[in-house]
Design an enzyme around this catalytic site. Structure first.
Site, short mmCIF file in Angstrom:
data_model
loop_
_atom_site.label_atom_id
_atom_site.label_comp_id
_atom_site.label_asym_id
_atom_site.label_seq_id
_atom_site.Cartn_x
_atom_site.Cartn_y
_atom_site.Cartn_z
N GLU A 51 0.82 -1.21 0.00
CA GLU A 51 0.00 0.00 0.00
C GLU A 51 0.86 1.27 0.00
OE1 GLU A 51 -3.76 1.81 2.63
OE2 GLU A 51 -2.57 0.14 3.40
N LYS A 120 -9.15 2.62 -2.91
CA LYS A 120 -9.57 2.12 -1.60
C LYS A 120 -10.97 2.65 -1.28
CE LYS A 120 -7.47 1.57 3.02
NZ LYS A 120 -6.26 1.93 3.80
N CYS A 156 -6.01 -2.98 1.98
CA CYS A 156 -5.99 -3.05 3.45
C CYS A 156 -7.39 -3.04 4.09
CB CYS A 156 -5.12 -1.92 4.00
SG CYS A 156 -4.47 -2.28 5.66
#
Length: 562
Positions: A51, A120, A156
């Protein structure tokens, strides 16, 4: 048993668990290119980075600088051109400005082209995370087809709260889930990661790869430990923990889906070894990334400074650690002996600088103001401040960083002196309670952590482990004169800080009512000190710093006297 049939060429995936340097976009780009070249030699199809790899996680308000975002985009352009050679494709995390919004994104390159961008969707905004203030949430995305394989690309937090996130990708045709992570270490995090991944696999039936960043970034330590589960939930591979690692994994295409047939099987650290490793990594990277050649610390003959010295030697090597004993008239000979013995066991430099003359000179200068006032805490604190001044002077002269050595118990209740023993650039034990300092010290005497540069065997003298804790600021002083026993204090503090329990619940747990009230008062009153303290490594679920933000001026108390 049903025979697995291979229905095409195996898919070779390189997973890069590396240590990007915050803001060093050119350096991180060079590292990514180096890894891709290595993957090409291994005939990999794809390289998976973590990330926000190109800039480091988490960049905080650097993300508000247009030049920072532009530099990240330029690095992506270079990586895109690199893939024209027909070698491995790239999946990498990067901040992207699109349509007036900033996204935490993943980009996919192959054959000189940008194949896809994904954003994300679930932005964490708790404890140390603060993404909602900066990033926009992306829409639910479709998988990305790469060389005939449909890849789901969560980032994540996307998989932590929505148990069906990977299932939705499976319904859209995903065959393999690659998750890019910047997940920092804390004691319970390892088990949580495994549970989260197991749920996603159970719901989706897809194999999942969890690629995590490694390295220290200020008070956070990213512990790596990248791993994967097969589509049936069984183990696929495990990369190194608390170390950089680059792994080649091989995936077989079968009628029942992709299955990992080759990958590493490394060991995951736990308990004291994980805590100690986090302290080592965090200190090493803070020192090295900020350009310090070596460190110094006051070695008092007590357990806190002894453990800090051990961590420093293990992280940096004995030749980069200087310890200084700063005795005063209340310093016992046994403390002098213990400090010297500890330095000798560690093999680091050791000096003695008595502070009697310096303290005496300051007291003499203050005599006109202090005449007729009874001596007390002011004079005790003065000793600490003289020590802090001397350490900072040595730091300035030699270009060394001062390590400060206060534990979490002391930081909680203000048992520390501003501009004295709190002086320093970094604190490796800031998030360890006193009882944990004791346990970790005993553990280190019988274990040598992976990659530790210090010696094996006993490195902290037994007398230091056995002695009654004391600041030695007055005659026959021990910590318990002012504080509850540490076993009691630490349990109360853990209830208050980590678990946010009110006083009534802690009293119901069996603790003395007045003691609980005293500890709560001390905890809140010491906030102004903590906010002026050096950064330190996050070990627990809620450290003082990013994960716990309290106002300094605060009259709330859950305890009310009868």
């Amino acid at each position: 048993m049903k025979k697995i049939k291979n229905i095409g060429k195996n898919f070779r995936l390189t997973v890069a668990q590396l240590k990007p340097t915050m803001g060093d976009i050119a350096g991180n780009l060079a590292l990514a290119r180096e890894v891709r070249a290595r993957a090409a030699a291994d005939k990999a199809d794809l390289v998976l980075f973590t990330e926000l790899f190109i800039c480091g996680y988490f960049p905080e308000d650097l993300l508000l600088k247009p030049s920072f975002i532009q530099a990240c985009e330029e690095a992506m352009r270079i990586l895109t051109l690199d893939t024209r050679d027909g070698g491995p494709g790239i999946v990498i995390g990067v901040p992207l400005q699109r349509r007036g919004k900033l996204y935490n994104a993943v980009m996919v390159f192959d054959n000189g082209e940008l194949i896809a961008e994904r954003y994300k969707t679930d932005l964490p905004n708790y404890d140390e995370f603060d993404e909602k203030r900066i990033f926009a949430s992306g829409p639910e995305a479709a998988p990305v087809v790469f060389r005939g394989i449909s890849l789901g690309l969560p980032i994540c937090e996307d998989i932590w709260n929505d148990n069906k996130f990977c299932k939705k990708l499976a319904k859209k045709g995903a065959q393999l889930i690659l998750i890019l992570n910047g997940s920092p270490f804390s004691r319970k995090k390892l088990g949580m990661r495994s549970e989260v991944l197991a749920r996603q696999v159970k719901e989706s039936g897809l194999p999942v790869v969890y690629a995590n960043q490694f390295g220290g970034q200020d008070e956070l330590v990213y512990d790596g430990g990248s791993f994967a589960l097969q589509g049936d939930g069984s183990f696929a591979f495990q990369m190194k923990h608390f170390q950089e690692d680059i792994a080649i994994t091989v995936w077989k295409r079968t009628f029942s889906g992709l299955r990992c047939i080759e990958g590493p099987e490394e060991q995951i650290l736990s308990g004291y070894e994980a805590d100690y490793s986090a302290c080592m990594v965090g200190l090493e990277d803070y020192v090295n990334k900020n350009g310090f050649k070596n460190v110094i610390l006051g070695l008092s003959g007590g357990i806190d400074s002894a453990l800090c010295a051990a961590i420093a030697v293990d992280a940096l090597g004995a030749e980069r650690v200087r310890t200084i004993m700063l005795p005063y008239c209340y310093t016992l000979q046994s403390s002098l002996d213990d400090a010297e013995a500890c330095a000798n066991l560690l093999g680091c430099h050791y000096d003695i600088i008595p502070i009697n003359v310096a303290v005496g000179g300051v007291l003499q200068a203050l005599t006109p103001l202090f005449s007729g006032i009874i001596e007390g805490v002011t004079e005790e604190n003065l000793q600490s401040r003289v020590r802090g001044t001397i350490l900072m002077a040595v730091s300035n002269k030699l270009g060394s960083m001062v390590i400060t050595t206060g534990n979490k118990s002391e930081m909680s209740v203000g048992y520390a002196t501003l501009y004295g023993d709190m002086n320093g650039g970094f604190n490796p034990i800031k998030d360890l309670y006193k009882t944990q300092v004791n346990a970790l010290s005993e553990w280190r005497n019988t274990h040598k952590p992976i990659n530790a540069k210090g010696p094996g065997g006993t490195i902290i003298p037994q007398n230091i482990l056995n002695k009654e804790p004391s600041a030695e600021l007055c005659e026959r002083q021990i910590d318990q004169d002012s504080l509850p026993p540490y076993a009691v204090l630490d349990d109360i503090l853990e209830c208050m800080v980590e678990n946010e329990m009110d006083s009534h619940a802690i009293i119901a747990r069996g603790h003395d009512r007045e003691t609980v009230g005293q500890v709560e008062q001390l905890l809140y009153m010491a906030e102004y000190k903590r906010q002026q303290s050096a950064p330190g490594i996050k070990i627990t679920g809620k450290n003082f710093g990013r994960a716990r933000r309290y106002p300094i001026t605060n009259h709330f108390r859950s305890f009310h006297p009868l």
